[in-house]
Every structure is written in structure tokens, then in C-alpha cells.
Scaffold this motif. Structure first.
Motif, short mmCIF file in Angstrom:
data_model
loop_
_atom_site.label_atom_id
_atom_site.label_comp_id
_atom_site.label_asym_id
_atom_site.label_seq_id
_atom_site.Cartn_x
_atom_site.Cartn_y
_atom_site.Cartn_z
N CYS A 15 0.83 -1.21 0.00
CA CYS A 15 0.00 0.00 0.00
C CYS A 15 0.85 1.24 0.00
CB CYS A 15 -0.92 -0.01 1.22
SG CYS A 15 -2.12 -1.33 1.12
N THR A 16 1.94 1.20 0.71
CA THR A 16 2.83 2.34 0.67
C THR A 16 3.36 2.56 -0.75
OG1 THR A 16 3.55 1.61 2.86
CG2 THR A 16 4.80 3.38 1.82
N GLY A 17 3.74 1.47 -1.36
CA GLY A 17 4.21 1.60 -2.74
C GLY A 17 3.14 2.17 -3.64
N VAL A 18 1.90 1.74 -3.47
CA VAL A 18 0.80 2.26 -4.29
C VAL A 18 0.65 3.75 -4.08
CG1 VAL A 18 -1.70 2.28 -4.50
CG2 VAL A 18 -0.49 0.14 -4.53
N TYR A 19 0.74 4.14 -2.81
CA TYR A 19 0.63 5.58 -2.56
C TYR A 19 1.75 6.32 -3.27
CZ TYR A 19 0.91 10.07 -0.32
OH TYR A 19 0.99 11.43 -0.12
N GLY A 20 2.92 5.76 -3.22
CA GLY A 20 4.05 6.42 -3.86
C GLY A 20 3.88 6.53 -5.36
N VAL A 21 3.39 5.45 -5.96
CA VAL A 21 3.19 5.47 -7.42
C VAL A 21 2.20 6.54 -7.80
CG1 VAL A 21 2.13 4.18 -9.31
CG2 VAL A 21 3.82 3.09 -7.86
N LEU A 22 1.15 6.66 -7.00
CA LEU A 22 0.10 7.59 -7.40
C LEU A 22 0.42 9.02 -7.02
CD1 LEU A 22 -3.05 5.53 -6.43
CD2 LEU A 22 -1.94 5.74 -8.63
#
Lengths: 99, 165, 694
Positions: A15-22
């Protein structure tokens, strides 16, 4: 050790990675976030490998690492190209396909 | 047992904080360094999960090569070394919302599905590399070769893409 | 041939079409086809006549072999023998073919062969054939010779169709064909206005009468119980099944048609003008066949007329009156003509008056017999006049100006003309003698005394004016063209028909010489089926004497006036009364003036103008108002419904699409991260939902 703790760690990293991507403007930072995601997947795989008692998960994780490396290489090459063309790597300035 | 749990907890905490730092820091180089911490922590977790070879590969490849690539990329794209302004874009709110919802869903599902499942205690740790290589060059030989082709393609592709005319 | 009589009219029809298409290339311009067809038709008519005679004579007992018996019957008739009374009823031979059926009414086409129709087709065949042979010489070199022969054949076909018609519809068809052909042929030389005027006059006058025909046929159709069939009409009329008023009106309407077609007073005005056509046309159409169509109509539907006009009771009736008037006024007019053809035209009108009067007084056989004989001698007279103009007076018909003393130069024409005149005036033992006197006798013996006297008066006048013609044409000194253009006898093609007709004029009378107790014509021709009980005159010496005296007076008066010069010398100019009478005669009783100036001009002027006014201001106003209303309605609909409602809806849909598009477009920012956000967001939310629900 509980299986869940690894899985939850993986979920958190994902989820952290997803936040970072977006949410990140810099293309390189987006790529870094993608690495986070891939790592979370690796943790997941390995946890299940241990649970199931076979090594398929580990092999898979190895492949993922290799692929991640390849992907970063190509991704950075593309970022370089974008930078050469537009003098900037801010992703929200890349809207030529705007409807 | 207890040692494993404690080490897991510590490493996990470090990883979590570092991951959050990666996605929030305004300094690109700092983000890369925080990423190193995350990756290192991941390697530690792999050892806890009795995957030494993978841990070693992780350190070598990820930290050794990929992070270096990131730093090169940052340097080549003249990203300001030091603080930059507004590294987060306009939709960080949406992203946060999405991430939270996703986390919640995943978390709930995982807890609900794997409640109280324990990992096996005794693992045959010796010659893990040996056994891994057996599996790679046995069952997964074709994917291994495909992977090597992919790497070759990536190599050539990256060169082609990034060369100066 | 009685059963296959339909071939007889068909041959001239075929000739008509063939002449139209190939006549131009034939050496005689189609006359060959016409003569062939008419000749064939005539031969078949003779066969039909034999068969009919056989049928009639064979009816009283047993079936005898056809032709042989018929010949025996004819042979018996040449010798004066007392005839047995025939009580048998001989039915006509009827064959029909239904060509249209609707609403329970059948329209048929076919043949109705009995004595009357057989006699008619024989007469038409003989006259038509002789006229066509005559025309090959008379019309040689004419620019429209092909059309002439084609029209002549079509006309023959029309009369034949009418003669054998089994129902009134077919009769009407033949009637109208003849009307058309007479128009075409009278106006054959239409380049001269007076010829086309004459053709129009003939057409319109007979057309006026034809209204009566249509009305009459319709009334009789409905009154007699939905039938067109002639036999049925006669039967029902005689049986009293047709209502009195309807019967009278129908018969009256039919009689109007007869007046128009057969040149009775007051619609006779077209006949003299019709002399503008070529002489053979005049002879066939206006002397021998077409004008007698009216007489034929009455004879055919005699049952209807018998009942409608109450002919059985003596006294008087409309038919007889009209006939009588016609006899006298026409005869008087014949005196003041200098054109020989006009004299013959008025003579024809007068003789038609005899026939009509004969039918009116109940003398069916007499009238039809007169029709039979008149055909021959009137045709002879007309063809003789044509011969005179062709070879004697250089195409002029004016007796006073261009004729005279022609008896030496044209002997055959002279003698045949004399024979024709004798027959016309009723010289003893000629055909006309027997037929005309039978009419007068029937009138006298049937209780129609007044009409008998009128007939006798007519005989006087006829004798007188014909003698006048003979004198002016053949005697005296040659005048004008006759003097300058070396008159000579006509070629064989002209003289041979004259001689044939002369023979017929002499001999035809013996078919029904009541004096010698010969009743062959009556026996063969008079219908016994669906026919009223007509009376037949007995021979009375007194009547014979009266007739002889009458014609003697006529001959004598003219002879005295012309040969001996008695009373000559400006008689008319000296006497005011005579002058007045002369002027009336010259203007033909002012009838033409009445028709043209009063009736036609009256309609042309005020009535037509009134109709035009109504059309422009009333009818057109309504139409225009409707047009304006619909146009305004259209405009309103356009403005309010089309522009506002319909277009509003359409535009609204467009705006909606555009607006929603503009809004939704914002999603497509082109920014990858946003797409990613949407994707993940959707996935997360749906995952959540799934988890919660499932």
C-alpha cells in the motif's frame, strides 16, 4: 512465527508503494515506489514458500528480483529520454494524450 | 522462537518507517537512501524466512545495482540534489485514500483468512542454495532461459533507448 | 353461318387494320383488301340468308336439307302462288360471348341472326361492295385514298356489328363507330373549311341524338329488370312487364337518337351539309346504310316502341308525326336546291320520314321493306350524281350552272338515273312503288288516315322535284362546265355498279309485291319471336289508283313547268307570298339560324361566361382558401412544433451529449498517475465491497 505477520508486512509495503506510485511527481521516485511493491510481493511469496514447505516461492522471488532489475534499467532509460525531450521529469506535465 | 519474533518485529518496524519515508521525503537522494534501508530490511526478512540465497541475491542485485541505477538516473536527470519543492502532486489525497482503503481491505482479508496460522518450526536450512539450484535447473529451466533472454533484451533495449544520436 | 355470323363483321375490321398498315404499298391503295373483305362478308351474308330462309320455311314441319330446301323455297316464291299461313314461331339464332361481368350484370358480345339482321347485312354488303368498286375509279389519285378505304371498311364493320347486335350495348358500339367514320369520311377533304364544318355539324347533331340513345338504353336496362338483351327487352315490353312511364321515357329517349341519326325533323340539318364529303361516301352513308341505323333501331326494338307509343291503336303517335313532318318539309326544300346532291339529300330525309312514319303507323314490314328498296335506288342516284360530276360537269354538282343536256353524252348514267328516279318516285312496278305504297296502305288501313294523306302528298312532291332534277341535268342546253368540258361516259368501274343497282331497283320490289300476293319479304324478315301483332295491308285497288294519280300529278306539274314552260317567267318574283315562301325554303326554315345563332351562341355567350365566373370566383376561391389555410397551418407547425419542440429536443440532446462530454473529458487528463489512481481506487473499492458482501 505467524504467517500473518509477514503477509501483513507485505500488505503494508504494498500500500505504501501504491501511494508512492500515485502521489509522487518525480518519475524516478515512482520507480522507487514500484520497487517497494515488488519487494512486498517477494516477502509474500517467501512466506508462503516456507508455509508450504517447497522452494517454488523462492525461485519465483529470484525471478522477480531479476525482472525488477531489468525493468528499472529500461524504466530509467525511458526517464532519460523523457528528460532529454522535455527537460523535466515531472509526470503531471506529461499530458499530451489529454482528451 | 522468541528471538525470531523480536528480530522480525524490529526489522519490520524499520522497514515500515523507511517505506513511508521513501514516499514522503522531498529529497530524491534521501528517498533512494531510505529505499536502501527498506531493501536491507527485506533481506533480513528473507533470512528469517529461511531463504538465504534469495537474501544474498537481494542485497547484491537490489542494493548493489538497482539503487546505484536510481542514483545515476537522478544525477542524469538533473534532479536537484537537496530539497526540491512540491515533490507530491495534486492527487496525493486520492492516493492516500486509495492506499488506506486498499490497506484496510487487504488487512482485513488476510487476518480473516490466515488467522493464527503458524509457520513450520523446523526448516531444513542446510544447502538451501543447493536445493534452490536444483529447482531452478530442474522444474523451472525454461523460465530461467526466458529470463536470460529478457535480460539480454533489456540490455540491448536500454542501450538503444538511451544512446545519444 | 347463322351460328358463325361473327365472322361477317370481322372481315371488314381486319381489312381496316390491314389497309392502315399496308395500304400505301398496294397498287390500288388498299381498295383490293377492302373489296376482298367486303366481298367475302357479302358471300357469307348470302349464305346466312339462305340458312335463315331455310330455317323459316323449314319451321312449319320437319327438318329439310339446308341449301336445297332454301333454293326450293326461293324458287316457289318467283311464281305467284298463294302462301300457306305460317303459325310457327321461328326463333333467332343467338350466340354470345361474355366479355365483362360485374355486379350480376353480364356484358356480352355476339350475334343475333334473324330475318331483319340477315337482310341488313346483305344490303350493307351489296352497297358497300359496289361503292368500294366505284371508289377505285372515283377516288383515284386522291391524296388520302388509303385512309378513305380504311374508314370505309371500318364503317361497314360498324354497321354490321350493329346489325347483328344481340344487346343494346353492342348496338351502341356499332352506332358510335359509324358516327366516328361518318365524321372522318365527310371531312375527308378537310383542307376546305366548309368540309370540316360540315363534318363537325354532322358529328355534333348526331351526338345530340346519341345522348338520347345512352339515356334510353339505361332507362330500359333498369326498367326491364337489368337486361341489355334485345330479345328480352321486346318480350318483356310486350308482356307488359315494364312500367309504363319508364317504357315511354326510354322509348322516347331512343327515338331522340333516331331523330338525330336518321335525319328527322328537327335534327335533320346536318344531312344536306354532309354532302361536302366525297359522293361515294354520301351514297353509302347517307343514303343507304348509316342514316337508316335509326330506322333499324326502331325496327329491332319494335316491341318496346309498340307498347310505349301505343301503335296498335290508330290515331296518331309521336313517331308517325315526326315522320310525317319530315316527309313534307324535306320534300319542299328539295325544290329550291341547285346542287344535285343536296336535292338527293333532302330526298333521303324525306324517304327516311316515310320509313319512320311507316313504323309509327304499325307498318313494320312496309317500313323495313322500304328501307331495303330505298338502299338500292338511293345509292344508285347518288352514284349517278357522282358519275355526272366525274365525267360530265367537271366535278361540279351545280345543276343550274354546269349541267344540262347530258343524256346524249352519258347514256348509261342517264338511263340508270331514270330507273333510279322511277323507283324513288314510285313508278309502277319499280321497287319503290311496292314499298312506298305499302306504307301508305298500312297507314290508311290501320286507322292512321291523316298520315296516309301525308304520304300521298309526299309522293306528289317527290315526283315533282325528281323530274325537275332530270330536266335540269339531262335535258335542255348544256351550260357551263357541261358545255366546255366535253362530257363523256364514265369508266366501267363506275357504270357497272350503276347497272347492278338499276337491276336491283327494278327487281327488288317483287319480293313483297302485295298486289300480286307475294309476301316473301314479310315471311322471311318479319320476326315471329318477341314481336307484336302487326297488321298487314291488303291490296286495295282504290289505294293503287290514288297512288297513281298522285305521281301523275307530280310528273305532270314538273313536266309542264320545265318542258312546256308553263308558269315560268318570274313567278316567284311577282308574287309576294311566293317570294316569302321561297325565302323561308331557301333559309331552310331558319332552323340553321335557330341552332347556330340562338342555341349555340346563347350557350357560348352568357352561359359559358357565367360558368367561367363561377369557376374563377367561387370554385377557385374555395381552392385558394384551402391552399392559404394549409400554407398558414404549415407555417405555424413549422415555427412552433418543428423549431421549438422537435428541434428543441434534438438540440437538447446535442447539448446534453456535448455537456456531458465536456465534463467527462476531464477524466482524460493524459496523466498516467491519475489513470493509475482511478484504477487502483476502483480496485480497492470493489475489493472492499466484495469483502464486505461476500
Amino acid at each position: 512465527m505467524l504467517l500473518n505477520q509477514f503477509l501483513l508486512l507485505g500488505a503494508f509495503l504494498f500500500c505504501t508503494g501504491v501511494y508512492g506510485v500515485l502521489a509522487r511527481r518525480n518519475a524516478v521516485l515512482v520507480l522507487m515506489s514500484i520497487e517497494l511493491i515488488l519487494n512486498s510481493v517477494n516477502i509474500n511469496l517467501l512466506a508462503f514458500a516456507m508455509r508450504n514447505g517447497n522452494l517454488d516461492g523462492q525461485v519465483f522471488a529470484l525471478f522477480i528480483i531479476a525482472i525488477a532489475a531489468a525493468e528499472v534499467g529500461v524504466g530509467l532509460a525511458m526517464v532519460l529520454l523523457i528528460y532529454r525531450n522535455r527537460r523535466s521529469i515531472a509526470l503531471d506535465e506529461l499530458d499530451a494524450l489529454k482528451g | 522462537m522468541v528471538a525470531q519474533n523480536i528480530s522480525f518485529g524490529v526489522i519490520a518496524f524499520v522497514m515500515a518507517v523507511s517505506a513511508i519515508k521513501v514516499v514522503t521525503t522531498r529529497n530524491v537522494v534521501h528517498a533512494a537512501l531510505w529505499l536502501v534501508l527498506v531493501l536491507a530490511g527485506a533481506a533480513g526478512q528473507y533470512i528469517l524466512l529461511a531463504a538465504e540465497f534469495v537474501a544474498a541475491t537481494q542485497v547484491l542485485v537490489y542494493i548493489g545495482a538497482i539503487v546505484v541505477l536510481f542514483l545515476f538516473g537522478t544525477m542524469l536527470t538533473r534532479a536537484r540534489i537537496g530539497r526540491t519543492e512540491a515533490v507530491g502532486n495534486r492527487q496525493w489525497g486520492t492516493a492516500l485514500f486509495v492506499a488506506v482503503v486498499l490497506a484496510g481491505t487487504l488487512g482485513y482479508t488476510l487476518i480473516d483468512a490466515f488467522r493464527g496460522e503458524k509457520l513450520p518450526e523446523s526448516v531444513d536450512v542446510t544447502s538451501n542454495t543447493h536445493r534452490v539450484s536444483d529447482v531452478i535447473f530442474g522444474t523451472y529451466l525454461l523460465p530461467f532461459w526466458a529470463l536470460s533472454v529478457v535480460l539480454l533484451a533489456v540490455l540491448i533495449g536500454a542501450i538503444v533507448l538511451a544512446r545519444r544520436e | 353461318m347463322l351460328r358463325n355470323g361473327w365472322i361477317i363483321p370481322l372481315l371488314p375490321v381486319a381489312a381496316f387494320w390491314l389497309i392502315l398498315f399496308v395500304g400505301k404499298r398496294l397498287p390500288r391503295k388498299g381498295a383490293e383488301l377492302g373489296i376482298l373483305a367486303t366481298g367475302g362478308s357479302l358471300v357469307l351474308s348470302f349464305v346466312a340468308a339462305y340458312q335463315w330462309i331455310d330455317r323459316v320455311t323449314g319451321a312449319e314441319g320437319g327438318d329439310h336439307g339446308g341449301t336445297e330446301h332454301a333454293l326450293r323455297a326461293i324458287g316457289r316464291s318467283i311464281l305467284p302462288m298463294a302462301e300457306e299461313a305460317h303459325g310457327a314461331v321461328v326463333e333467332p339464332v343467338i350466340r354470345t360471348f361474355t366479355w365483362w361481368q360485374s355486379g350480376g350484370v353480364e356484358f356480352t358480345f355476339g350475334t343475333h341472326m334473324d330475318g331483319l339482321s340477315v337482310m341488313m347485312i346483305v344490303v350493307v354488303g351489296i352497297i358497300s361492295l359496289l361503292v368500294q368498286i366505284y371508289s377505285t375509279e372515283y377516288m383515284k389519285g386522291d391524296e388520302r385514298e388509303v385512309h378513305y378505304f380504311a374508314a370505309l371498311n371500318l364503317f361497314t364493320a360498324g354497321m354490321l356489328i350493329m346489325a347483328v347486335a344481340p344487346n343494346t350495348v353492342q348496338l351502341l358500339l356499332g352506332w358510335e363507330i359509324m358516327g366516328l367514320c361518318s365524321f372522318m369520311l365527310i371531312g375527308h377533304w378537310w383542307e376546305e373549311k366548309k368540309n370540316s364544318d360540315a363534318a363537325m355539324k354532322a358529328f355534333f347533331t348526331t351526338r345530340t341524338g346519341d345522348i338520347g340513345l345512352l339515356v334510353g338504353i339505361s332507362i330500359l336496362f333498369f326498367a326491364a329488370g337489368n337486361t341489355f338483351d334485345i330479345v328480352t327487352l321486346n318480350e318483356r315490353a310486350l308482356a307488359g312487364e315494364i312500367g309504363d312511364t319508364a317504357l315511354f321515357l326510354g322509348a322516347l329517349a331512343l327515338f331522340v337518337a333516331v331523330i338525330g341519326k336518321s335525319g328527322q325533323f328537327p335534327l335533320h340539318t346536318w344531312l344536306p351539309d354532309a354532302m361536302a364529303g366525297p359522293t361515294p361516301v354520301s351514297s353509302i352513308i347517307h343514303a343507304a346504310t348509316m342514316v337508316v341505323a335509326g330506322v333499324y333501331l326502331v325496327a329491332r326494338l319494335y316491341g318496346v316502341f309498340w307498347e310505349a307509343f301505343d301503335i296498335a291503336d290508330g290515331g296518331s303517335n309521336l313517331i308517325a308525326i315526326i315522320g310525317a313532318i319530315t316527309i313534307v318539309i324535306a320534300a319542299l326544300l328539295a325544290f329550291v336546291q341547285s346542287d344535285i346532291k343536296k336535292v338527293l339529300a333532302y330526298s333521303t330525309i324525306s324517304q327516311l320520314g316515310y320509313m319512320v312514319m311507316g313504323l309509327g303507323v304499325g307498318g313494320w314490314t312496309a317500313a323495313v321493306f322500304h328501307l331495303f328498296t330505298h338502299a338500292f335506288f338511293k345509292c344508285l342516284l347518288f352514284l349517278g350524281a357522282g358519275s355526272i360530276s366525274h365525267s360530265g360537269s367537271h366535278h361540279s354538282f351545280d345543276m343550274k350552272r354546269d349541267m344540262g343536256g347530258l343524256r346524249k353524252a352519258m347514256p348509261v348514267t342517264f338511263w340508270t338515273f331514270i330507273i333510279g328516279t322511277a323507283a324513288l318516285t314510285g313508278f309502277p312496278l319499280t321497287a319503290g312503288f311496292f314499298s312506298k305504297d305499302e306504307i301508305i296502305a298500312t297507314a290508311g288501313q290501320g286507322g292512321y288516315d291523316f298520315f296516309a294523306w301525308v304520304g300521298l302528298a309526299g309522293a306528289v312532291l317527290t315526283a315533282a322535284y325528281m323530274t325537275r332534277v332530270i330536266y335540269l341535268t339531262f335535258f335542255g342546253e348544256p351550260r357551263g362546265a357541261a358545255a366546255h368540258h366535253h362530257p363523256h361516259e364514265s369508266p366501267k368501274a363506275i357504270t357497272v355498279p350503276l347497272m347492278v343497282l338499276a337491276a336491283l331497283s327494278l327487281g327488288a320490289g317483287f319480293l313483297n309485291a302485295v298486289m300480286f300476293d307475294i309476301h316473301k319479304f314479310q315471311e322471311w324478315v318479319e320476326p315471329t319471336f318477341a314481336f307484336p301483332g302487326v297488321t298487314h295491308p291488303e291490296f286495295e285497288v282504290g289505294e293503287l289508283v290514288l297512288a297513281l294519280i298522285a305521281i301523275a300529278i307530280g310528273y305532270g306539274a314538273s313536266y309542264a313547268y320545265y318542258w312546256r314552260g308553263v308558269g315560268q317567267g318570274r313567278f316567284v318574283e311577282r308574287n309576294a307570298l311566293a317570294r316569302g315562301g321561297y325565302r323561308i325554303l331557301e333559309n331552310k326554315y331558319y332552323l340553321d339560324w335557330l341552332y347556330e345563332q340562338v342555341v349555340v351562341a346563347g350557350i357560348k355567350g352568357p352561359i359559358a361566361k357565367a360558368a367561367y365566373w363561377i369557376n374563377q370566383y367561387v370554385i377557385d376561391a374555395v381552392v385558394n382558401a384551402l391552399g392559404i389555410a394549409s400554407r398558414e397551418g404549415g407555417r405555424w407547425v413549422y415555427r412552433n412544433l418543428d423549431q421549438r419542440v422537435v428541434d428543441g429536443a434534438v438540440n437538447g440532446a446535442g447539448f446534453t451529449a456535448g455537456g456531458s462530454g465536456a465534463v467527462l473529458r476531464k477524466v482524460q487528463t493524459g496523466k498516467v498517475q491519475q489513470y493509475g489512481a482511478l484504477l487502483f481506487g476502483a480496485a480497492a473499492v470493489s475489493g472492499l465491497v466484495l469483502v464486505i458482501v461476500v
